[in-house]
Scaffold this active site. Sequence first.
Site, PDB file in Angstrom:
ATOM      1  N   ASP A 197      -6.598   5.683  10.267  1.00 24.74           N
ATOM      2  CA  ASP A 197      -7.455   5.952   9.104  1.00 24.74           C
ATOM      3  C   ASP A 197      -8.157   7.297   9.273  1.00 24.74           C
ATOM      4  O   ASP A 197      -9.347   7.437   8.991  1.00 24.74           O
ATOM      5  CB  ASP A 197      -8.472   4.832   8.898  1.00 24.74           C
ATOM      6  CG  ASP A 197      -9.130   4.891   7.515  1.00 24.74           C
ATOM      7  OD1 ASP A 197      -8.520   5.458   6.604  1.00 24.74           O
ATOM      8  OD2 ASP A 197     -10.253   4.390   7.367  1.00 24.74           O
TER       9      ASP A 197
ATOM     10  N   HIS B  20      -2.045  -1.002  -0.810  1.00 23.43           N
ATOM     11  CA  HIS B  20      -3.251  -1.054  -1.631  1.00 23.43           C
ATOM     12  C   HIS B  20      -4.484  -1.217  -0.760  1.00 23.43           C
ATOM     13  O   HIS B  20      -4.476  -1.954   0.226  1.00 23.43           O
ATOM     14  CB  HIS B  20      -3.164  -2.211  -2.628  1.00 23.43           C
ATOM     15  CG  HIS B  20      -4.170  -2.131  -3.729  1.00 23.43           C
ATOM     16  ND1 HIS B  20      -4.920  -3.203  -4.144  1.00 23.43           N
ATOM     17  CD2 HIS B  20      -4.569  -1.086  -4.508  1.00 23.43           C
ATOM     18  CE1 HIS B  20      -5.712  -2.840  -5.145  1.00 23.43           C
ATOM     19  NE2 HIS B  20      -5.525  -1.554  -5.374  1.00 23.43           N
TER      20      HIS B  20
END
Length: 433
Positions: free
Chosen positions: A315, A189
Site C-alpha cells: 500500500d 475494490h
Amino acid sequence: MSPPQAPAPLFLLNARLIDPGSGREMRGGLVTLDGVIAEFGESVRQGDAPEGARIIDCAGDVVAPGLIDMQAFVGEPGAEHRETIASATLAAAAGGVTTIVSTAATAPPVDDPAVVDFVLRRARDTGRVRVAPMAALTRGREGREIAELGLLQQAGAVAFCDGARSVRSALVMRRALTYARDFDALVIHFAEDPDLSVGVMNEGEFAHRLGLSGAPREAEAIMLDRDLRLVALTGARYHSAIVTTTLSLDALRRAKDEGLAVTCGTSINHLTLNENDIGDYRTFLKLRPPLRHEDERKALVGALGEGLIDVIVSDHDPQDVETKRLPFAEAEYGAIGLETMLAAGLRLVHSGDVTLTRLLEAMTSRPAEILGLPQGRLQKGAPADIIRFDPDAPFVVDPATLHSRSKNTPFDGALLQGVVRTTVVGGAVVYEE
C-alpha cells in the site's frame, strides 16, 4: 538502434532455495540464462558455469522469487513531486519487489488506453523493475460511469480499481462486475462506505482518548458484504484490496466456502502495527483503512497463516512533508512501504506467527496466480525475477537512506530484520546491497 544484449548467465550458489508456490525448500544453486530460470537445485555447481557467467556465492542466504506488490502508487503521471517511476522502482528493487502493480490514482487517472501506454513506456525507459498498471474501474475514478475495460485491458491493464475510493452505487458496481466478467477481468475494490467512514482513525477507546473522530469497522464490512452479494449475482472475479476487520474476514470465509471467485489482501501495515502505534499523533501512521485494535491485527495474522487472506501489499502511498507535517486530523492519509514490506513481514516469521514460506507465498506466487502473471515461482522456464536476502540481518530504518522520493515511513526508527542482498529482474541484476 541495435537490440539490447541479453544479460550474462548468472549462477547463484550456496543458497537456501524457497519456492513458495510448491512449498519446496532445498539447498543448492540457481542458474539464469536468457532472462529465465534455466536450472536450480542441488545439482548446480560452480564448475558448470560457462565463460563470462557471473557467479554469486549466497553464503546460505535465502533465494526466492521476487515479490509482487499488488498495490503501489508510482506518482506518474501528475504527482512526480511525491514519487516517480524511477524512484519507486529503485525503492522496490532495494526491498526485493520485482513487479509493482501501480494504482490508477494518478492525474489524469489511468482511465484511457493512452495513459496505460504512458505508464508502460515510462516504466520501460526509467524503471528498474516491472510495472504492471491497474486501470480505473470508472471514468475519472468518480464511480458514476464504467470505464472502457476492454480497451484498457488490451492496452495492458492487469486489473481494474478506483484506488482508495469505493463505488457508492450498487447499480454501477453490478454493471462493472458484469462487464468485467465478459472480459475475464479482475475487479479490485476498496471496500469502505464513504458516508459512514468519516473519522480519521479507528473508532474506539483510543480515538476518544486522543480526541479524534473514529471510523467504525462496520464501514468496511457493509461495503464488502454488498460487493460479495453482487459477485454472487454476476459471477465476476473480485479482489478486496485491503481487509482489516474480523467482520470482513467472516464475510470472505463464507463467500469462499460458497465457491465465489473472490480473493483478498491486506497491507503489511495492518499486519504489523495497531492503533496504539499512533502514539502521540504520529501522522506517518494515518492510513486508510485506519490501523485497527490489536485483536483485529492478531485476527489478520491468523487469517494470513490459514490462507484466508491471499496476498500482502505494501500500500505504498508517498506523501510529501507539506501534507504530513500537520495536525493529525488535517494530515493526508498514506505511508511508503515498498522498501520495508519484506523486512516488516519477517517480524511475523521471527515471532513464530507465520512461516517464511507462507509469508513469501502471499507476496509472490499467490498474487501472480490472481493476476495471471508468469512470475512468482522457482521453475525452469519461468522469468528470472529472483531475490537473495538474509532474513536475520538486523537494521534500523532511517528515512534518509530510503530510496523513495517521499520519506513518510511508519517504521521510522524501527529495528527490523531482513536485508535484501541482490535483486534480479529478467536475469539482470538491478540492485545489490
